[in-house]
Motif scaffolding. Structure first.
Motif, PDB file in Angstrom:
ATOM      1  N   ASN A   3     -36.057  54.807  18.615  1.00  0.00           N
ATOM      2  CA  ASN A   3     -35.512  53.833  19.566  1.00  0.00           C
ATOM      3  C   ASN A   3     -33.989  53.831  19.549  1.00  0.00           C
ATOM      4  OD1 ASN A   3     -37.885  53.013  20.664  1.00  0.00           O
ATOM      5  ND2 ASN A   3     -38.049  51.142  19.469  1.00  0.00           N
ATOM      6  N   GLU A   4     -33.393  54.084  18.378  1.00  0.00           N
ATOM      7  CA  GLU A   4     -31.926  54.154  18.308  1.00  0.00           C
ATOM      8  C   GLU A   4     -31.397  55.287  19.173  1.00  0.00           C
ATOM      9  OE1 GLU A   4     -30.066  54.441  14.523  1.00  0.00           O
ATOM     10  OE2 GLU A   4     -30.949  52.574  13.810  1.00  0.00           O
ATOM     11  N   ALA A   5     -32.051  56.438  19.103  1.00  0.00           N
ATOM     12  CA  ALA A   5     -31.610  57.589  19.889  1.00  0.00           C
ATOM     13  C   ALA A   5     -31.813  57.334  21.382  1.00  0.00           C
ATOM     14  CB  ALA A   5     -32.359  58.843  19.461  1.00  0.00           C
ATOM     15  N   LYS A   6     -32.938  56.735  21.731  1.00  0.00           N
ATOM     16  CA  LYS A   6     -33.193  56.421  23.143  1.00  0.00           C
ATOM     17  C   LYS A   6     -32.161  55.435  23.665  1.00  0.00           C
ATOM     18  CE  LYS A   6     -38.173  57.070  22.784  1.00  0.00           C
ATOM     19  NZ  LYS A   6     -39.464  56.367  22.761  1.00  0.00           N
ATOM     20  N   SER A   7     -31.859  54.428  22.856  1.00  0.00           N
ATOM     21  CA  SER A   7     -30.877  53.423  23.256  1.00  0.00           C
ATOM     22  C   SER A   7     -29.499  54.058  23.448  1.00  0.00           C
ATOM     23  CB  SER A   7     -30.811  52.323  22.198  1.00  0.00           C
ATOM     24  OG  SER A   7     -29.830  51.376  22.514  1.00  0.00           O
ATOM     25  N   ALA A   8     -29.110  54.922  22.523  1.00  0.00           N
ATOM     26  CA  ALA A   8     -27.805  55.580  22.632  1.00  0.00           C
ATOM     27  C   ALA A   8     -27.745  56.498  23.848  1.00  0.00           C
ATOM     28  CB  ALA A   8     -27.511  56.374  21.357  1.00  0.00           C
ATOM     29  N   MET A   9     -28.823  57.206  24.112  1.00  0.00           N
ATOM     30  CA  MET A   9     -28.847  58.098  25.277  1.00  0.00           C
ATOM     31  C   MET A   9     -28.689  57.310  26.567  1.00  0.00           C
ATOM     32  SD  MET A   9     -28.986  61.231  24.433  1.00  0.00           S
ATOM     33  CE  MET A   9     -29.555  62.021  25.907  1.00  0.00           C
ATOM     34  N   ILE A  12     -24.991  55.320  26.393  1.00  0.00           N
ATOM     35  CA  ILE A  12     -23.781  56.142  26.338  1.00  0.00           C
ATOM     36  C   ILE A  12     -23.950  57.441  27.116  1.00  0.00           C
ATOM     37  CG2 ILE A  12     -22.208  57.390  24.815  1.00  0.00           C
ATOM     38  CD1 ILE A  12     -22.988  55.328  22.633  1.00  0.00           C
ATOM     39  N   GLY A  13     -25.088  58.092  26.940  1.00  0.00           N
ATOM     40  CA  GLY A  13     -25.294  59.408  27.547  1.00  0.00           C
ATOM     41  C   GLY A  13     -25.345  59.393  29.056  1.00  0.00           C
ATOM     42  N   SER A  51     -22.608  48.936  32.716  1.00  0.00           N
ATOM     43  CA  SER A  51     -23.095  47.645  32.222  1.00  0.00           C
ATOM     44  C   SER A  51     -24.606  47.538  32.381  1.00  0.00           C
ATOM     45  CB  SER A  51     -22.414  46.499  32.961  1.00  0.00           C
ATOM     46  OG  SER A  51     -21.045  46.492  32.674  1.00  0.00           O
ATOM     47  N   LEU A  52     -25.124  48.026  33.487  1.00  0.00           N
ATOM     48  CA  LEU A  52     -26.578  48.020  33.678  1.00  0.00           C
ATOM     49  C   LEU A  52     -27.279  48.915  32.660  1.00  0.00           C
ATOM     50  CD1 LEU A  52     -27.020  48.082  37.558  1.00  0.00           C
ATOM     51  CD2 LEU A  52     -27.751  46.295  35.971  1.00  0.00           C
ATOM     52  N   CYS A  53     -26.702  50.056  32.377  1.00  0.00           N
ATOM     53  CA  CYS A  53     -27.283  50.947  31.367  1.00  0.00           C
ATOM     54  C   CYS A  53     -27.304  50.260  29.997  1.00  0.00           C
ATOM     55  CB  CYS A  53     -26.509  52.256  31.285  1.00  0.00           C
ATOM     56  SG  CYS A  53     -26.760  53.350  32.691  1.00  0.00           S
ATOM     57  N   LEU A  54     -26.223  49.575  29.649  1.00  0.00           N
ATOM     58  CA  LEU A  54     -26.178  48.842  28.386  1.00  0.00           C
ATOM     59  C   LEU A  54     -27.232  47.739  28.346  1.00  0.00           C
ATOM     60  CD1 LEU A  54     -22.323  48.561  27.960  1.00  0.00           C
ATOM     61  CD2 LEU A  54     -23.882  49.799  26.463  1.00  0.00           C
ATOM     62  N   HIS A  55     -27.377  47.031  29.455  1.00  0.00           N
ATOM     63  CA  HIS A  55     -28.377  45.972  29.530  1.00  0.00           C
ATOM     64  C   HIS A  55     -29.789  46.528  29.360  1.00  0.00           C
ATOM     65  CE1 HIS A  55     -30.657  42.524  30.915  1.00  0.00           C
ATOM     66  NE2 HIS A  55     -31.229  43.313  31.806  1.00  0.00           N
ATOM     67  N   PHE A  56     -30.085  47.610  30.054  1.00  0.00           N
ATOM     68  CA  PHE A  56     -31.422  48.195  29.945  1.00  0.00           C
ATOM     69  C   PHE A  56     -31.674  48.762  28.553  1.00  0.00           C
ATOM     70  CE2 PHE A  56     -31.294  48.725  34.730  1.00  0.00           C
ATOM     71  CZ  PHE A  56     -32.156  47.650  34.951  1.00  0.00           C
TER      72      PHE A  56
END
Length: 83
Positions: A3-9, A12-13, A51-56
């Motif tokens: 989940n950490e990798a998915k969240s970072a992708m 940030i990605g 911001s939307l990517c961070l929220h999701f």
């Protein structure tokens, strides 16, 4: 994938690729949007999209873990107050 990798992708990605691809693809264009060159409009568009990517990323991958840790901390502090 964790989940950490998915969240970072997602957080940030996706914005990184979106901004970089827009710069590469649109930098030679003479088109304008509301008087701005299209590359600047593309960069301005990515401000709220980031911001939307961070929220999701938070909602989909990080929220449950954070809330569980907060509940555990609250329970530990409440049991410490009783002693």
């Amino acid at each position: 994938m964790s989940n950490e990798a998915k969240s970072a992708m997602l957080a940030i990605g996706v914005p990184f690729v979106g901004v970089l691809a827009g710069i590469v693809l649109l930098s030679g264009s003479g088109a304008t949007v509301f008087g701005f060159p299209i590359v600047f409009a593309w960069l301005f568009l990515w401000m709220p999209l980031t911001s939307l990517c961070l929220h999701f990323a938070w909602t989909l991958f990080d929220r449950e873990e954070f809330e569980a840790a907060e509940r555990a901390d609250l329970a530990n502090s409440a049991s410490g107050d009783r002693k």
